[in-house]
Design an enzyme around this catalytic site. Structure first.
Site, mmCIF file in Angstrom:
data_model
loop_
_atom_site.group_PDB
_atom_site.id
_atom_site.type_symbol
_atom_site.label_atom_id
_atom_site.label_comp_id
_atom_site.label_asym_id
_atom_site.label_seq_id
_atom_site.Cartn_x
_atom_site.Cartn_y
_atom_site.Cartn_z
ATOM 1 N N LYS A 45 78.944 27.019 132.560
ATOM 2 C CA LYS A 45 77.493 26.775 132.565
ATOM 3 C C LYS A 45 76.674 27.839 131.830
ATOM 4 O O LYS A 45 75.519 28.100 132.153
ATOM 5 C CB LYS A 45 76.933 26.597 134.006
ATOM 6 C CG LYS A 45 77.727 25.700 134.899
ATOM 7 C CD LYS A 45 78.251 24.455 134.240
ATOM 8 C CE LYS A 45 77.199 23.442 133.852
ATOM 9 N NZ LYS A 45 77.854 22.262 133.203
ATOM 10 N N GLY A 47 76.321 27.796 128.347
ATOM 11 C CA GLY A 47 75.918 27.357 127.010
ATOM 12 C C GLY A 47 77.113 26.989 126.140
ATOM 13 O O GLY A 47 76.997 26.952 124.907
ATOM 14 N N HIS A 112 87.290 28.640 129.588
ATOM 15 C CA HIS A 112 86.443 29.388 130.536
ATOM 16 C C HIS A 112 87.216 30.562 131.134
ATOM 17 O O HIS A 112 86.762 31.192 132.090
ATOM 18 C CB HIS A 112 85.986 28.492 131.690
ATOM 19 C CG HIS A 112 84.916 27.498 131.338
ATOM 20 N ND1 HIS A 112 83.840 27.803 130.550
ATOM 21 C CD2 HIS A 112 84.759 26.193 131.700
ATOM 22 C CE1 HIS A 112 83.061 26.729 130.436
ATOM 23 N NE2 HIS A 112 83.600 25.745 131.113
ATOM 24 N N SER A 142 72.518 26.642 137.474
ATOM 25 C CA SER A 142 73.115 25.581 136.666
ATOM 26 C C SER A 142 74.466 25.150 137.247
ATOM 27 O O SER A 142 74.781 23.956 137.336
ATOM 28 C CB SER A 142 73.288 26.084 135.227
ATOM 29 O OG SER A 142 73.835 25.079 134.417
ATOM 30 N N VAL A 243 70.438 20.805 117.389
ATOM 31 C CA VAL A 243 70.975 21.387 118.625
ATOM 32 C C VAL A 243 69.893 21.722 119.649
ATOM 33 O O VAL A 243 70.170 22.405 120.637
ATOM 34 C CB VAL A 243 71.852 22.635 118.335
ATOM 35 C CG1 VAL A 243 72.975 22.284 117.367
ATOM 36 C CG2 VAL A 243 71.027 23.806 117.813
ATOM 37 N N PHE A 245 67.495 21.085 122.800
ATOM 38 C CA PHE A 245 67.857 20.465 124.082
ATOM 39 C C PHE A 245 67.645 18.953 124.084
ATOM 40 O O PHE A 245 68.555 18.192 124.436
ATOM 41 C CB PHE A 245 67.061 21.126 125.215
ATOM 42 C CG PHE A 245 67.397 20.581 126.569
ATOM 43 C CD1 PHE A 245 68.516 21.008 127.255
ATOM 44 C CD2 PHE A 245 66.587 19.609 127.153
ATOM 45 C CE1 PHE A 245 68.837 20.488 128.504
ATOM 46 C CE2 PHE A 245 66.900 19.087 128.399
ATOM 47 C CZ PHE A 245 68.026 19.534 129.076
ATOM 48 N N ASP A 246 66.457 18.500 123.691
ATOM 49 C CA ASP A 246 66.167 17.059 123.768
ATOM 50 C C ASP A 246 67.073 16.249 122.850
ATOM 51 O O ASP A 246 67.475 15.138 123.189
ATOM 52 C CB ASP A 246 64.696 16.788 123.424
ATOM 53 C CG ASP A 246 63.776 17.289 124.521
ATOM 54 O OD1 ASP A 246 64.266 17.496 125.651
ATOM 55 O OD2 ASP A 246 62.581 17.494 124.247
ATOM 56 N N LYS A 273 68.205 20.986 132.450
ATOM 57 C CA LYS A 273 66.886 21.526 132.066
ATOM 58 C C LYS A 273 66.952 22.386 130.819
ATOM 59 O O LYS A 273 66.011 22.428 130.040
ATOM 60 C CB LYS A 273 66.296 22.360 133.206
ATOM 61 C CG LYS A 273 65.774 21.560 134.381
ATOM 62 C CD LYS A 273 64.924 22.444 135.267
ATOM 63 C CE LYS A 273 64.370 21.679 136.449
ATOM 64 N NZ LYS A 273 63.719 22.580 137.411
HETATM 65 S S1 PPS Z 1 80.198 23.684 130.914
HETATM 66 O O1 PPS Z 1 80.370 22.530 131.838
HETATM 67 O O2 PPS Z 1 80.637 24.932 131.540
HETATM 68 O O3 PPS Z 1 80.819 23.475 129.618
HETATM 69 O O4 PPS Z 1 78.612 23.782 130.735
HETATM 70 P P1 PPS Z 1 77.864 24.578 129.585
HETATM 71 O O5 PPS Z 1 77.795 23.730 128.384
HETATM 72 O O6 PPS Z 1 78.442 25.938 129.454
HETATM 73 O O7 PPS Z 1 76.409 24.781 130.189
HETATM 74 C C1 PPS Z 1 75.545 23.705 130.489
HETATM 75 C C2 PPS Z 1 74.153 24.293 130.537
HETATM 76 O O8 PPS Z 1 73.702 24.536 129.188
HETATM 77 C C3 PPS Z 1 72.506 23.818 128.975
HETATM 78 N N1 PPS Z 1 72.388 23.403 127.574
HETATM 79 C C4 PPS Z 1 71.324 23.685 126.810
HETATM 80 N N2 PPS Z 1 70.218 24.390 127.083
HETATM 81 C C5 PPS Z 1 69.275 24.471 126.089
HETATM 82 N N3 PPS Z 1 69.426 23.885 124.879
HETATM 83 C C6 PPS Z 1 70.534 23.187 124.559
HETATM 84 N N4 PPS Z 1 70.662 22.622 123.376
HETATM 85 C C7 PPS Z 1 71.548 23.069 125.563
HETATM 86 N N5 PPS Z 1 72.772 22.456 125.614
HETATM 87 C C8 PPS Z 1 73.262 22.680 126.856
HETATM 88 C C9 PPS Z 1 72.622 22.637 129.924
HETATM 89 O O9 PPS Z 1 71.389 21.983 130.088
HETATM 90 C C10 PPS Z 1 73.131 23.358 131.159
HETATM 91 O O10 PPS Z 1 72.130 24.212 131.729
HETATM 92 P P2 PPS Z 1 71.105 23.764 132.885
HETATM 93 O O11 PPS Z 1 70.363 25.007 133.255
HETATM 94 O O12 PPS Z 1 71.911 23.244 134.029
HETATM 95 O O13 PPS Z 1 70.200 22.739 132.278
#
Ligand code: PPS
Length: 310
Positions: A45, A47, A112, A142, A243, A245-246, A273
């Site tokens: 979680k 990124g 991980h 997260s 890349v 978020f939306d 989020k």
């Molecule tokens: S995992 O399952 O471990 O592979 O998850 P991981 O990808 O490491 O983390 C998921 C969180 O990253 C956020 N995320 C982003 N945030 C901002 N911008 C972009 N483009 C983006 N892509 C993934 C995702 O929303 C999860 O965070 P939270 O806080 O739960 O929203």
């Protein structure tokens, strides 16, 4: 800790793990890395998906458009140690096989693992490794929401219990503190490691249009330099847009909506989020004080600094 068919954590070489990530341990340890592989390593979680997608776009975004519309990110970037066979839930995933079967150059591979678990061939081959870290408070929040919705994870229980578990490292993949510090230490004697931070990737929107995308773009520049890629300003801008978020939330190839029943998006979506500072909506004042006191004890290395707000 477990409920229904949720798995239990157990001690695996001193780290709390669950069986789905240790079942193929011997084969993973024998994995033959190559000098031109790229390994993305993170605590869950932090990124991972975000940076995996950036890496994929940097390497293949221009010359393989079909890949961008037909292959989910978890197939493009195999999760090395994941081993799950649950056909009834639509999941059959053996990361080590998928990594071995990759035909791309480079092969981009996700783990991980804490640093001490990484198969030795990665070090021997001097493989490029990108480590992404996220501040502990947002990481915890997260992870909590992920554990609520990812049916293959241990049940999270109440937030107040989860908070305590995080502090003592009773999480899948163990202690956040050990993970981020272990990888940070590794940087000292392994130069092919690019250590980056979730918070640096987040765009801080300015009223001035010309500084939009600045932060993501800077991180993409740093990554490209590390990977030895030359990226034009146009391509950098294009990737920066792709890349956000939306965009990723609405992209079936990056939002995990194609995974089947392993994740229940009605409980919480994978792309939830994507914010820095969401911890403020979860931590009580008392929890925040307890956290900060504990953090100071555990994080002695002043060279490793996180931002919990942007
Ligand atoms: S995992 O399952 O471990 O592979 O998850 P991981 O990808 O490491 O983390 C998921 C969180 O990253 C956020 N995320 C982003 N945030 C901002 N911008 C972009 N483009 C983006 N892509 C993934 C995702 O929303 C999860 O965070 P939270 O806080 O739960 O929203």
């Amino acid at each position: 800790m477990s409920s229904g068919d949720r798995p239990e954590l157990y001690d695996f070489h001193g780290v709390q793990m669950m069986p789905a990530f240790t079942a193929t341990w011997e084969r993973v340890q024998k994995f033959q890395a190559r000098p031109d592989d790229v390994l993305i390593a993170t605590y869950p979680k932090s990124g991972t998906t975000w940076v995996s997608y950036i890496l994929d776009l940097l390497h293949f975004g221009q010359n393989d458009p079909e890949r961008q519309t037909s292959l989910p990110i978890y197939q493009r970037v195999p999760f090395l140690e994941m081993a799950v066979s649950k056909p009834e839930k639509g999941t059959n995933y053996f990361g080590v096989d998928m990594a071995n079967e990759l035909t791309t150059k480079p092969r981009i591979i996700k783990t991980h693992y804490p640093v001490q678990f990484v198969p030795k061939s990665f070090w021997e081959q001097n493989t490029k490794i990108v480590y992404v870290a996220r501040n502990a408070k947002d990481n915890m929040v997260s992870f909590y929401h992920f554990d609520r919705m990812a049916t293959m994870e241990p049940a999270p229980g109440e937030w107040s219990d989860y908070f305590q578990r995080f502090l003592v490292g009773k999480m899948n993949y163990g202690s956040w503190y050990d993970h981020v510090n272990g990888w940070w230490q590794k940087k000292r004697n392994y130069s092919n490691l690019h250590y980056m931070f979730f918070e640096d990737l987040v765009e801080v929107k300015s009223l001035l249009a010309f500084v939009f995308w600045q932060n993501t773009g800077l991180e993409i520049d740093k990554l490209s330099r590390f990977l030895g890629l030359s990226v034009t300003p146009e391509i950098r801008q294009q990737i920066t847009g792709q890349v956000q978020f939306d965009q990723m939330k609405n992209n079936a190839m990056t939002n995990y909506s194609t995974l089947g029943e392993a994740m229940d998006f009605k409980v919480s979506p994978f792309m939830r989020k994507g914010k820095v500072g969401d911890w403020k909506n979860h931590f009580t004042v008392a929890q925040n004080e307890e956290f900060d006191e504990d953090y100071e004890q555990k994080m002695k290395d002043a060279t490793l600094q996180f931002r919990t707000v942007v």
